[in-house]
Scaffold this motif. Sequence first.
Motif, short mmCIF file in Angstrom:
data_model
loop_
_atom_site.label_atom_id
_atom_site.label_comp_id
_atom_site.label_asym_id
_atom_site.label_seq_id
_atom_site.Cartn_x
_atom_site.Cartn_y
_atom_site.Cartn_z
N PHE A 42 0.83 -1.21 0.00
CA PHE A 42 0.00 0.00 0.00
C PHE A 42 0.86 1.26 0.00
CE2 PHE A 42 -3.08 -3.11 1.84
CZ PHE A 42 -3.97 -3.10 0.77
N THR A 43 1.89 1.22 -0.83
CA THR A 43 2.77 2.37 -1.04
C THR A 43 3.48 2.19 -2.37
OG1 THR A 43 4.61 3.65 -0.12
CG2 THR A 43 4.69 1.27 0.18
N GLY A 68 4.19 2.61 3.85
CA GLY A 68 3.18 1.57 3.78
C GLY A 68 3.35 0.56 4.90
N ASN A 69 2.94 -0.68 4.64
CA ASN A 69 2.98 -1.72 5.66
C ASN A 69 3.93 -2.84 5.23
OD1 ASN A 69 2.45 -3.24 7.91
ND2 ASN A 69 0.24 -3.32 7.62
N GLN A 78 -4.43 5.62 5.72
CA GLN A 78 -4.24 5.14 7.08
C GLN A 78 -3.14 5.97 7.71
OE1 GLN A 78 -5.01 1.11 7.70
NE2 GLN A 78 -3.82 0.92 9.57
N ALA A 79 -3.50 6.69 8.76
CA ALA A 79 -2.63 7.72 9.33
C ALA A 79 -1.72 7.17 10.42
CB ALA A 79 -3.48 8.86 9.87
N GLY A 115 -0.14 5.06 4.56
CA GLY A 115 -0.39 4.29 3.35
C GLY A 115 -1.73 4.63 2.74
N THR A 116 -1.87 4.42 1.44
CA THR A 116 -3.08 4.78 0.72
C THR A 116 -3.72 3.56 0.08
OG1 THR A 116 -1.84 5.29 -1.29
CG2 THR A 116 -2.24 7.10 0.23
N LEU A 117 -5.05 3.58 0.03
CA LEU A 117 -5.83 2.53 -0.60
C LEU A 117 -6.95 3.18 -1.39
CD1 LEU A 117 -5.53 1.85 2.72
CD2 LEU A 117 -6.17 -0.41 1.90
#
Length: 265
Positions: free
Chosen positions: A10-11, A17-18, A229-230, A235-237
């Motif tokens: 997710f990056t 990200g994760n 998600q902060a 990360g972005t979805l």
Amino acid sequence: MSRLFGVDAFTDRPFAGNPAAVCVLEAPADPAWMQALAREMNLSETAFLWPEGDAWRLRWFTPKVEVDLCGHATLASAHVLWRHLERPEPRLAFETRSGRLYATRAGARIGLDFPAPEAVAAPLPEAIAAALGRVRPVWSGRAEDDWIVVLESAAAVRALAPDPGLLARAPARGVVVTARDESGAYDVVSRFFAPAVGVPEDPVTGSAHARMARYWAAALGRDRLRAYQASARGGTLELELRGDRVLLWGRAVTVWSGRVEAGPG
């Protein structure tokens, strides 16, 4: 020896990200060995893959337990199969404890086809309310084994400092705290806490977004959402709701690769 990859999910850049570890096996391994390797990796999730019929068996382990569903390690697994094992399929099938899941790709993006359970409104349990510092939710409810807590602002989500010891004793896998993003950069902002399964705060959580997708689609009146998600890494979805399923779109980057010398055999 088994192949092992470190992937940020997710990056589109490394060290964000994760992070997930992805271990590619030739055949099933002893679950105790998989749990030991996950503990050695000490990431929120380590994924284990091996071929099974027309699909791939996929299992996910935190440093503490095996879990039923994980988004970012599934994204990382699909990335490894396409990027490093050069799999030719345009769509990958995974057999998991949550049923058959699919991954598709569109350019550099990977879409995960996940179940999107309905979140049922319910008063927030006292244990969770105490752990979150007596927040006053706009809405609270439960989706599968996660609680969803909607706050009045993205700033309140970012400022939250829950007590992980108290939260670990709450009756849930984890707690999603979320709000609408007033800035307009995203539709929704969230954070996810799961100390009960060994993850005090997860950097980016695909399964949590699958579980809040139907709530936010109804609240915002649209089926396509952009989420952030902060966490400290962030990360972005992109979410695309399709009835009781959701496509979670994201990117992934390989950070490291190697082999496990202490094999399962």
